[in-house]
Motif scaffolding. Structure first.
Motif, PDB file in Angstrom:
ATOM      1  N   ARG A  49       1.097  -1.041   0.039  1.00 26.34           N
ATOM      2  CA  ARG A  49       0.441  -0.318   0.071  1.00 26.34           C
ATOM      3  C   ARG A  49       1.157   1.329   0.162  1.00 26.34           C
ATOM      4  NH1 ARG A  49      -3.165  -2.845   3.813  1.00 26.34           N
ATOM      5  NH2 ARG A  49      -4.550  -4.298   2.744  1.00 26.34           N
ATOM      6  N   ALA A  61      -6.509   7.458  13.619  1.00 27.73           N
ATOM      7  CA  ALA A  61      -6.605   6.786  13.812  1.00 27.73           C
ATOM      8  C   ALA A  61      -6.091   8.155  15.466  1.00 27.73           C
ATOM      9  CB  ALA A  61      -6.660   5.429  13.483  1.00 27.73           C
ATOM     10  N   ILE A 104     -11.187   3.030  13.229  1.00 31.22           N
ATOM     11  CA  ILE A 104     -11.942   3.941  12.053  1.00 31.22           C
ATOM     12  C   ILE A 104     -12.331   4.725  11.649  1.00 31.22           C
ATOM     13  CG2 ILE A 104     -13.351   2.559  10.010  1.00 31.22           C
ATOM     14  CD1 ILE A 104     -13.083  -0.066  11.341  1.00 31.22           C
ATOM     15  N   ALA A 126      -9.149   7.109  12.215  1.00 30.73           N
ATOM     16  CA  ALA A 126      -9.153   7.390  10.647  1.00 30.73           C
ATOM     17  C   ALA A 126      -9.447   8.245   9.595  1.00 30.73           C
ATOM     18  CB  ALA A 126      -8.417   6.258  10.653  1.00 30.73           C
ATOM     19  N   SER A 129     -10.236  11.863  10.108  1.00 33.03           N
ATOM     20  CA  SER A 129      -9.154  12.724  10.299  1.00 33.03           C
ATOM     21  C   SER A 129      -8.148  13.541   8.935  1.00 33.03           C
ATOM     22  CB  SER A 129      -7.805  11.953  10.939  1.00 33.03           C
ATOM     23  OG  SER A 129      -7.496  10.268  10.199  1.00 33.03           O
ATOM     24  N   ARG A 155      -8.246  16.802   7.761  1.00 34.32           N
ATOM     25  CA  ARG A 155      -7.629  17.687   8.436  1.00 34.32           C
ATOM     26  C   ARG A 155      -6.007  18.297   7.357  1.00 34.32           C
ATOM     27  NH1 ARG A 155      -8.574  19.503  12.508  1.00 34.32           N
ATOM     28  NH2 ARG A 155     -10.020  18.531  14.252  1.00 34.32           N
ATOM     29  N   TRP A 156      -6.161  16.748   6.342  1.00 34.41           N
ATOM     30  CA  TRP A 156      -5.564  17.399   4.984  1.00 34.41           C
ATOM     31  C   TRP A 156      -5.309  17.382   4.260  1.00 34.41           C
ATOM     32  CZ3 TRP A 156      -4.327  13.075   1.867  1.00 34.41           C
ATOM     33  CH2 TRP A 156      -4.268  12.106   2.618  1.00 34.41           C
ATOM     34  N   VAL A 192      -3.357  13.085  -4.526  1.00 30.34           N
ATOM     35  CA  VAL A 192      -4.172  11.969  -4.312  1.00 30.34           C
ATOM     36  C   VAL A 192      -5.634  12.120  -4.276  1.00 30.34           C
ATOM     37  CG1 VAL A 192      -4.680   9.845  -2.453  1.00 30.34           C
ATOM     38  CG2 VAL A 192      -2.517  11.206  -2.309  1.00 30.34           C
ATOM     39  N   ARG A 242      -9.034   7.300  -4.698  1.00 29.23           N
ATOM     40  CA  ARG A 242      -7.545   6.009  -4.609  1.00 29.23           C
ATOM     41  C   ARG A 242      -7.685   5.955  -2.694  1.00 29.23           C
ATOM     42  NH1 ARG A 242      -1.604   5.793  -3.883  1.00 29.23           N
ATOM     43  NH2 ARG A 242      -1.309   8.075  -4.213  1.00 29.23           N
ATOM     44  N   LEU A 243      -7.633   7.102  -2.025  1.00 30.95           N
ATOM     45  CA  LEU A 243      -7.412   7.466  -0.740  1.00 30.95           C
ATOM     46  C   LEU A 243      -8.383   6.980  -0.340  1.00 30.95           C
ATOM     47  CD1 LEU A 243      -7.532  10.217   1.110  1.00 30.95           C
ATOM     48  CD2 LEU A 243      -8.638   8.847   2.298  1.00 30.95           C
ATOM     49  N   GLU A 298      -7.438   2.915  -0.504  1.00 35.03           N
ATOM     50  CA  GLU A 298      -6.425   2.457   0.286  1.00 35.03           C
ATOM     51  C   GLU A 298      -7.280   2.512   1.828  1.00 35.03           C
ATOM     52  OE1 GLU A 298      -3.089   2.279  -0.221  1.00 35.03           O
ATOM     53  OE2 GLU A 298      -2.871   2.486  -2.478  1.00 35.03           O
ATOM     54  N   TYR A 299      -7.600   3.424   1.964  1.00 33.37           N
ATOM     55  CA  TYR A 299      -7.891   3.514   3.103  1.00 33.37           C
ATOM     56  C   TYR A 299      -8.670   1.755   3.691  1.00 33.37           C
ATOM     57  CZ  TYR A 299      -6.752   7.503   4.980  1.00 33.37           C
ATOM     58  OH  TYR A 299      -5.482   8.930   6.038  1.00 33.37           O
ATOM     59  N   ASP A 357      -9.076  -0.526   2.364  1.00 39.38           N
ATOM     60  CA  ASP A 357      -8.516  -1.844   2.017  1.00 39.38           C
ATOM     61  C   ASP A 357      -7.327  -2.110   3.207  1.00 39.38           C
ATOM     62  OD1 ASP A 357      -9.363  -2.426  -0.483  1.00 39.38           O
ATOM     63  OD2 ASP A 357      -7.661  -2.292  -1.816  1.00 39.38           O
ATOM     64  N   PHE A 358      -7.005  -1.137   4.202  1.00 41.96           N
ATOM     65  CA  PHE A 358      -6.032  -0.837   4.720  1.00 41.96           C
ATOM     66  C   PHE A 358      -7.249  -1.272   6.164  1.00 41.96           C
ATOM     67  CE2 PHE A 358      -4.442   1.818   8.473  1.00 41.96           C
ATOM     68  CZ  PHE A 358      -3.154   0.792   8.797  1.00 41.96           C
ATOM     69  N   LEU A 359      -7.855  -0.739   6.614  1.00 42.96           N
ATOM     70  CA  LEU A 359      -9.025  -0.145   7.501  1.00 42.96           C
ATOM     71  C   LEU A 359     -10.144  -1.733   8.061  1.00 42.96           C
ATOM     72  CD1 LEU A 359     -10.359   2.535   8.210  1.00 42.96           C
ATOM     73  CD2 LEU A 359      -8.353   2.240   9.187  1.00 42.96           C
TER      74      LEU A 359
END
Lengths: 203, 203
Positions: free
Chosen positions: A158, A170, B167, B170, B173, B176-177, B184, B188-189, B192-193, B195-197
């Motif tokens: 990733r 998180a 979760i 994450a 947040s 904030r950016w 990005v 796509r964000l 990725e989030y 899949d990861f979480l």
């Protein structure tokens, strides 16, 4: 204009002075929690620290400077944890787990961690820039650990930038709801978060 | 005292009025982004919405009410996504993945999502309580999906309360950016989030 002591502050060179400075930062964090950052003045901080206001001003030029040092000190702890993990020789998952636990210990710390992470926007711009620069350094250090795990094949392929932000998001969000002495201990929270987030990284 | 239209607002009953209200919320969100919530007044919002101030006040009693509806509308979208996932008949991992993607679509939405999540504290207490109550309802809905996955043995036996907070922390947040049009994409964000979480949850 906010006065910031330089590296060799008036109080440097003395261990006792350094202990007083730490005690002031902790007292200030307690005052911020109790009255809010806006509501806590140097008088409340001096009271909590059991110092006279004049004595408090000997150590810190003002409330902004105190908040800055709370944040700066927290970030030093976080950076140290990331650096230790990087040289630990442990597998990537253990390194990240170690950083996550250290991060939560720091931000959920009853002493000064939480205020350090909630109130960045309260700082005047020059101080905020210094905190943000150090925060960015920390984010890059964590990202490097994630990227190393991806390169080693331990973590799924990733984007380290996005995964690192998800992890830090998180972790930092805990300061918005965690209450010391509440139903969940900081230790259990740290274990659950570390297990969950490290698991998400694995290949 | 903030005036809040009740369920049957002056403008209800007409699709055109509803479209105007939506357009106002989107214009307001743009004004909040551009000037900050504190800096954007009803005049700036009226300008963005291409309405006269008098016409704007026909639809909304004030800036607080507009922010409240931005937040309330976002939370309705989030709740709908969680409800759809719950009745989808999909495996738990797919349900949570769907909620994560919908949540990010909502909060990263260029229109009104981000302001809805950043500015809760800006609301006067009675409105804030209503938003917080609905946010809590949403958190419970996501937690129920997590708990069902744990019960079904699809997810590891972690505390659904803590994992759900990790979760949501994450996800929130990101506002904030994340910058629309940046390096990005929101899509796509979200991938990725999710899949990861979701991976972190699996047994």
């Amino acid at each position: 204009m906010v006065r910031i002591s330089n590296g060799r502050s008036k109080a440097s060179g003395s261990r006792r002075a350094e202990r007083t400075r730490r005690a002031i930062l902790q007292a200030a964090a307690a005052a911020f929690r109790e009255h809010g950052y806006a509501g806590a003045g140097m008088r409340e901080i001096a009271e909590k620290a059991e110092l006279s206001p004049a004595n408090l001003y000997y150590y810190f030029g003002g409330k902004d400077e105190i908040l800055f040092y709370c944040q700066d000190h927290s970030l030093d702890r976080l950076l140290a944890a990331a650096d230790e993990a990087a040289v630990s020789g442990e597998p990537p998952a253990a390194q990240i787990g170690r950083v996550i636990r250290a991060h939560l210990r720091c931000v959920l710390d009853e002493l000064d961690g939480a205020s350090a992470h909630l109130e960045v926007d309260a700082l005047p711009a020059p101080l905020r820039r210094r905190v943000v620069a150090k925060r960015d350094r920390y984010e890059r250090a964590v990202r490097a650990l994630v990227a190393a795990g991806v390169d080693a094949g331990s973590f799924a392929g990733r984007d380290p930038i996005l995964v690192t932000r998800a992890i830090l998001g998180a972790l930092n969000s805990t300061v918005r709801w965690f209450r010391p002495g509440g139903a969940v201990s900081a230790a259990r929270l740290a274990d659950e978060y570390a297990d969950f987030l490290v698991r998400g990284l694995l290949a």
